[in-house]
Design a protein around this motif. Structure first.
Motif, PDB file in Angstrom:
ATOM      1  N   PRO B 105       0.830  -1.217   0.000  1.00  0.00           N
ATOM      2  CA  PRO B 105       0.000   0.000   0.000  1.00  0.00           C
ATOM      3  C   PRO B 105       0.863   1.265   0.000  1.00  0.00           C
ATOM      4  O   PRO B 105       2.059   1.221   0.278  1.00  0.00           O
ATOM      5  CB  PRO B 105      -0.804  -0.119   1.284  1.00  0.00           C
ATOM      6  CG  PRO B 105      -0.123  -1.120   2.126  1.00  0.00           C
ATOM      7  CD  PRO B 105       0.691  -2.001   1.231  1.00  0.00           C
ATOM      8  N   GLN B 149     -14.038  -4.625   7.982  1.00  0.00           N
ATOM      9  CA  GLN B 149     -12.612  -4.858   8.159  1.00  0.00           C
ATOM     10  C   GLN B 149     -12.084  -4.159   9.419  1.00  0.00           C
ATOM     11  O   GLN B 149     -12.331  -2.976   9.642  1.00  0.00           O
ATOM     12  CB  GLN B 149     -11.833  -4.376   6.936  1.00  0.00           C
ATOM     13  CG  GLN B 149     -12.246  -5.113   5.667  1.00  0.00           C
ATOM     14  CD  GLN B 149     -13.489  -4.524   5.030  1.00  0.00           C
ATOM     15  OE1 GLN B 149     -13.525  -3.341   4.755  1.00  0.00           O
ATOM     16  NE2 GLN B 149     -14.515  -5.342   4.809  1.00  0.00           N
ATOM     17  N   VAL B 162      -5.640  -7.263   8.576  1.00  0.00           N
ATOM     18  CA  VAL B 162      -7.023  -6.873   8.265  1.00  0.00           C
ATOM     19  C   VAL B 162      -7.900  -8.113   8.430  1.00  0.00           C
ATOM     20  O   VAL B 162      -7.717  -9.108   7.739  1.00  0.00           O
ATOM     21  CB  VAL B 162      -7.151  -6.349   6.822  1.00  0.00           C
ATOM     22  CG1 VAL B 162      -8.573  -5.860   6.573  1.00  0.00           C
ATOM     23  CG2 VAL B 162      -6.151  -5.231   6.564  1.00  0.00           C
ATOM     24  N   ALA B 207     -15.199   0.332   2.390  1.00  0.00           N
ATOM     25  CA  ALA B 207     -14.019   0.401   1.523  1.00  0.00           C
ATOM     26  C   ALA B 207     -14.369  -0.243   0.181  1.00  0.00           C
ATOM     27  O   ALA B 207     -15.494  -0.705  -0.035  1.00  0.00           O
ATOM     28  CB  ALA B 207     -12.847  -0.318   2.184  1.00  0.00           C
ATOM     29  N   ASN B 210     -12.012  -4.974  -2.980  1.00  0.00           N
ATOM     30  CA  ASN B 210     -10.767  -5.736  -2.771  1.00  0.00           C
ATOM     31  C   ASN B 210     -10.406  -5.801  -1.292  1.00  0.00           C
ATOM     32  O   ASN B 210      -9.866  -6.801  -0.810  1.00  0.00           O
ATOM     33  CB  ASN B 210      -9.615  -5.132  -3.592  1.00  0.00           C
ATOM     34  CG  ASN B 210      -9.360  -3.667  -3.275  1.00  0.00           C
ATOM     35  OD1 ASN B 210     -10.283  -2.935  -2.894  1.00  0.00           O
ATOM     36  ND2 ASN B 210      -8.121  -3.215  -3.428  1.00  0.00           N
ATOM     37  N   ILE B 211     -10.717  -4.733  -0.533  1.00  0.00           N
ATOM     38  CA  ILE B 211     -10.396  -4.706   0.905  1.00  0.00           C
ATOM     39  C   ILE B 211     -11.289  -5.710   1.648  1.00  0.00           C
ATOM     40  O   ILE B 211     -10.840  -6.430   2.539  1.00  0.00           O
ATOM     41  CB  ILE B 211     -10.626  -3.302   1.497  1.00  0.00           C
ATOM     42  CG1 ILE B 211     -10.006  -2.218   0.614  1.00  0.00           C
ATOM     43  CG2 ILE B 211     -10.124  -3.233   2.937  1.00  0.00           C
ATOM     44  CD1 ILE B 211      -8.580  -1.926   0.820  1.00  0.00           C
ATOM     45  N   GLU B 225      -2.550  -7.911   4.695  1.00  0.00           N
ATOM     46  CA  GLU B 225      -3.662  -8.156   3.779  1.00  0.00           C
ATOM     47  C   GLU B 225      -3.838  -7.005   2.778  1.00  0.00           C
ATOM     48  O   GLU B 225      -4.350  -7.207   1.677  1.00  0.00           O
ATOM     49  CB  GLU B 225      -4.976  -8.332   4.563  1.00  0.00           C
ATOM     50  CG  GLU B 225      -5.243  -9.747   5.037  1.00  0.00           C
ATOM     51  CD  GLU B 225      -4.779 -10.009   6.457  1.00  0.00           C
ATOM     52  OE1 GLU B 225      -3.946  -9.214   6.958  1.00  0.00           O
ATOM     53  OE2 GLU B 225      -5.233 -10.999   7.047  1.00  0.00           O
ATOM     54  N   LEU B 226      -3.433  -5.802   3.188  1.00  0.00           N
ATOM     55  CA  LEU B 226      -3.639  -4.665   2.277  1.00  0.00           C
ATOM     56  C   LEU B 226      -2.724  -4.740   1.057  1.00  0.00           C
ATOM     57  O   LEU B 226      -3.026  -4.162   0.014  1.00  0.00           O
ATOM     58  CB  LEU B 226      -3.464  -3.349   3.020  1.00  0.00           C
ATOM     59  CG  LEU B 226      -4.589  -3.064   4.028  1.00  0.00           C
ATOM     60  CD1 LEU B 226      -4.292  -1.803   4.824  1.00  0.00           C
ATOM     61  CD2 LEU B 226      -5.939  -2.942   3.328  1.00  0.00           C
ATOM     62  N   ALA B 229      -4.649  -6.942  -1.165  1.00  0.00           N
ATOM     63  CA  ALA B 229      -5.712  -6.107  -1.755  1.00  0.00           C
ATOM     64  C   ALA B 229      -5.159  -5.298  -2.921  1.00  0.00           C
ATOM     65  O   ALA B 229      -5.827  -5.122  -3.954  1.00  0.00           O
ATOM     66  CB  ALA B 229      -6.305  -5.179  -0.696  1.00  0.00           C
ATOM     67  N   VAL B 237      -3.116   0.122  -2.599  1.00  0.00           N
ATOM     68  CA  VAL B 237      -4.212   0.718  -1.835  1.00  0.00           C
ATOM     69  C   VAL B 237      -3.676   2.001  -1.204  1.00  0.00           C
ATOM     70  O   VAL B 237      -2.599   2.000  -0.617  1.00  0.00           O
ATOM     71  CB  VAL B 237      -4.692  -0.251  -0.735  1.00  0.00           C
ATOM     72  CG1 VAL B 237      -5.746   0.419   0.143  1.00  0.00           C
ATOM     73  CG2 VAL B 237      -5.221  -1.538  -1.341  1.00  0.00           C
ATOM     74  N   PRO B 250      -7.771   2.859   4.611  1.00  0.00           N
ATOM     75  CA  PRO B 250      -8.018   3.277   3.225  1.00  0.00           C
ATOM     76  C   PRO B 250      -8.531   4.714   3.161  1.00  0.00           C
ATOM     77  O   PRO B 250      -9.488   5.082   3.853  1.00  0.00           O
ATOM     78  CB  PRO B 250      -9.071   2.272   2.741  1.00  0.00           C
ATOM     79  CG  PRO B 250      -8.820   1.053   3.574  1.00  0.00           C
ATOM     80  CD  PRO B 250      -8.425   1.580   4.919  1.00  0.00           C
TER      81      PRO B 250
END
Lengths: 542, 542
Positions: B105, B149, B162, B207, B210-211, B225-226, B229, B237, B250
């Protein structure tokens, strides 16, 4: 209201209810006609399955034939019920009542089935070939046939038997009759052969739906199925004597094929579609040879064919309904199991291998009484037998799978049993094994799985909004003009025995938007943090 | 094409594709709004499931709120795929690619999620109460919550996690956070508590899809996890730093709730709908207390709620898709099982307890490698695990039941295993047992059933007409103007390895209407009657 006097009156009833599709264009019976009928099972929801009447039939060589009716009996459970003049939910009890109160058939002097009689030279020169039999699984099936009611008699008692057996057309006057050792017709044949007599047979095509129903259901050997058919109709079945054999047949049937089974030779079988949904491999199978002595039929006879192959098609629907009704009778009136609500043989199991019994459980042993009774009823039935609670629709695979997912523990609720008869189940033996191995794969046969998928204790409610809120939503939905709903059960939440006053109060505060008041009560229940250093384990990490 | 910059762009895409229903009339969020959403799952086929945007929201007391979006993530598998910019059939591989090629991210200086900041006095006086949270199972559920999330960090490595955890609103600035011992968020909490530090938390509402997907899927503890994503989006992200905690969220989310988990007290849980489809009984359960320090949101924030209860609803669809993708990855890239085609967690099993893996079997042991791998993957997943062949649609319960009925022998193909984790499965323990008994019922836990429902040898063809005949029937069907077809697989017959030249010749003669020629060849194969006096046995008598 009197019962249907003949198939044509039933066709009128179908048309009146919007359950008949007429095809007036020229269509080929070997390929186009069966394929059109298959399409409805692969492309339409069950509520739209109908009977198809083909009024301009030709064969692949361009020759013309009388009409063909597909789905003339049970193209859907709804139409089967229409044929027995009841609601779908009444089929099981209607069957029990007919078995418990049969009505003997009545012999009459003449009937329309004898309007045309084909015999002698005419039989030999055209015979079966002039009948409007369709193909079934074109490109794979290597036969044409009847799969309709076959009438025989017990040589000693003279009691009639009606069974639905396949008759493969081997020539203009010769049929390979798929009598199996498990059929009552075979018992009758055996008794004849023991005395050196040739068994007489009458194959009936295009009778009323009550006759088809008894032909598909197991009944005791000593019982005349036609008396149960009378019980279903509420009036005697009218029979006429055959022309060339000492048998009686429904007076208003469309077509009857009379003959004798040869004691000299038997015939090899071809490959054909059968209930498991596969073309059936029959190498090494031989069947009794039925030498046809006469064909009688009404003017412009309608050939009613029963297409068999990948489930569902009419054959599965009819045989499922017949087995359901009979097993319901067995559990309720044979074994006296309390709380039997419904029995379903889903089509995906060929109407035979997959069985779901719905009960109102009163005692923890009820489901196992049912499972043991099912196992003891027929060693060739119900490879998967599942008992579910009264809120589970046994005909809805999603509902049954929900019960399997959350009301059953395999180590506690599943039992596997052996020494079962595989029937045509191709999972039981590899291709090419001997006929005895197919009948009972050594050493322990096929197997079955019994599953108690009822809840073992009180549960919290099913997680949907209460009925009143769903009803209000339905009103709004309709006012907004959204897509028409076809509601599936359950469509609102319901209690399952476990619920506290605290739960009720919290639910009431929530719908009243008293969220802070509810939260405050939760805060009152706070406790000090404990177990600071518990193990952390993976298990579904996210 | 760039990925959705925010939820609002995704909503536009839904509307463009005809997948959004807007409600402009005044509707009550505690009762009417969730019930309307439930209706589509009980009354419409899957192809018609959509997202619902409520634009005139009130509560049961008549107070007004900003908009609510239900189904903002995965109201259907088709919409989930739209949210990840792929086709439904590509979801599994898309997930694998993102896990194998994550994109870190990017921290940006500001974002719309900070358009409004609620803190201090304003937080204490209205706080969570001003958010447009809906009820879920009105009349039964006793909570309101987020199930979105939740972002935390590992104290030592600073790696973000997440997870999709439920946050019950207990007051204007207090949340009971349903962190379980199996969650990575719990690991982070444990590490904090070991050092006497209070864990910081940010709950994200609204969000991009994808999140939500990464929040629902299991991934290794050490992975942000981001970043996955980002892999799903094909771009980083964008994150902004939180106002009161050292976390990033986000930048375009609708709402973020920041806070710290108290190390002093924990809160009792209320009853709520959960994935098994029952209201979940939580007596004796205590959860971490999240003390909210700040709420930030966009102007006119859209509250995106995830309704949970009887399957299916969005929660099952999302969690099924996430589990499917992850188990697909495990089997294909973790265990190197050849021929993995698809993994399905049908909604009827809550997207968790029922698992069907579709394979192209190359060796007899392939299905059992799959079943053992599934069993070894997660002790709380797949109470029923079934492997099917490539022609069986794992998402069609009729097709799976067909495989169970005719490709499986229980004594040979079923294994029951114990020492499984029941999760919320109410069949594993009676109501009222202790929390440890719920986590692992003594002495051997819950159980699972592994089933190889693949064919063990070559079969005869599936019993439907050949493709060319079905195609011709479709043409006639359409010319006749019959009800529109929605074809289900299989819609034509196909070969399964066992077929002879004789079968082919017979099938060809049949479609050519050469019935007498075929019959003549059968007659040539007649043999003398043998075994006149075989035993007659009941077994499915008719």
């Amino acid at each position: 209201m009197a019962y249907y006097s003949d198939l044509r009156q039933f066709i009128d009833a179908l048309e009146e209810k919007g359950k008949l599709v007429r095809f007036k264009r020229e269509l080929i019976k070997e390929t186009e006609i069966p394929s059109l009928f298959w399409l409805q099972y692969r492309g339409l929801p069950e509520a739209e399955w109908k009977s198809f009447l083909f009024e301009n039939v030709i064969d692949a060589k361009g020759r013309h034939y009388p009409n063909i009716l597909l789905g003339g009996q049970a193209p859907s459970r709804e139409i089967l019920a229409l044929g027995l003049m009841c609601e779908p939910g009444e089929l099981n009890q209607k069957w029990c009542d007919a078995v418990l109160s049969p009505i003997e058939p009545e012999i009459v002097r003449s009937g329309p089935v004898h309007e045309v009689i084909i015999i002698g030279e005419q039989l030999d020169s055209s015979g079966l070939e002039q009948l409007a039999f369709p193909g079934e699984v074109p490109g794979f099936g290597g036969i044409v046939r009847t799969t309709t009611q076959v009438i025989t008699k017990d040589l000693e008692t003279n009691i009639r038997n009606v069974g639905t057996y396949t008759g493969h057309f081997i020539g203009r006057n010769l049929i390979s009759l798929a009598l199996g050792h498990q059929h009552h017709g075979w018992s009758n044949l055996r008794k004849c052969r023991e005395k050196g007599i040739q068994m007489q047979v009458a194959i009936v095509v295009g009778a009323t739906p009550n006759i088809g129903m008894v032909g598909s259901a197991p009944v005791p050997y000593e019982v005349d199925e036609l008396a149960i058919a009378g019980g279903l109709a509420g009036e005697p079945v009218k029979l006429v004597k055959c022309q060339t054999v000492d048998l009686e047949v429904p007076a208003t049937a469309e077509i009857v094929i009379e003959g004798e089974v040869s004691n000299n030779y038997e015939l090899p079988e071809g490959a054909f579609g059968d209930y498991p949904g596969y073309v059936y491999e029959v190498e090494g199978n031989y069947r009794p040879a039925l030498e046809v002595s006469c064909i009688t039929h009404r003017k412009d006879p309608i050939f009613v064919a029963n297409i068999i192959g990948y489930p569902p098609n009419e054959s599965h629907i009819l045989s499922a309904a017949a087995r359901e009704a009979e097993l319901y009778r067995h559990l309720k009136y044979g074994c006296y199991v309390p709380g039997i609500l419904d029995v379903a043989f889903p089509y995906s199991g060929g109407g035979r291998n997959f069985c779901v019994v719905q009960i109102r459980k009163a005692a923890p042993w009820d489901p196992w009484q049912v499972l043991n009774a099912v196992a003891g009823y027929d060693p060739g039935l119900a490879k998967l037998a599942i008992v579910v609670d009264e809120d589970i629709d046994p005909r809805d695979p999603d509902a049954v799978n929900w019960a399997l997912s959350f009301s059953m523990q395999p180590h506690r609720d599943v039992r596997i049993i052996t020494h079962r008869v595989p029937g045509l189940d191709p999972s039981a033996y590899p291709p090419g094994v001997s006929v005895p191995e197919r009948r009972f794969p050594s050493p322990s046969g096929a197997s079955a799985m019994l599953i108690d998928a009822t809840r073992k204790w009180a549960y919290m409610p099913a997680g949907l909004p209460k009925k009143e809120y769903m009803e209000q939503a339905i009103r709004i939905w309709q006012e907004e003009g959204l897509s028409p709903l076809s509601l599936k059960n359950p469509w609102h939440g319901y209690h399952l025995g476990h619920w506290t006053e605290e739960n009720e109060e919290a639910a009431n505060l929530t719908v009243a938007a008293e969220h802070m008041k509810l939260g405050e009560s939760r805060r009152q229940g706070a406790r000090k943090v404990s177990h600071l250093f518990r193990d952390t384990r993976k298990g579904g990490e996210r």
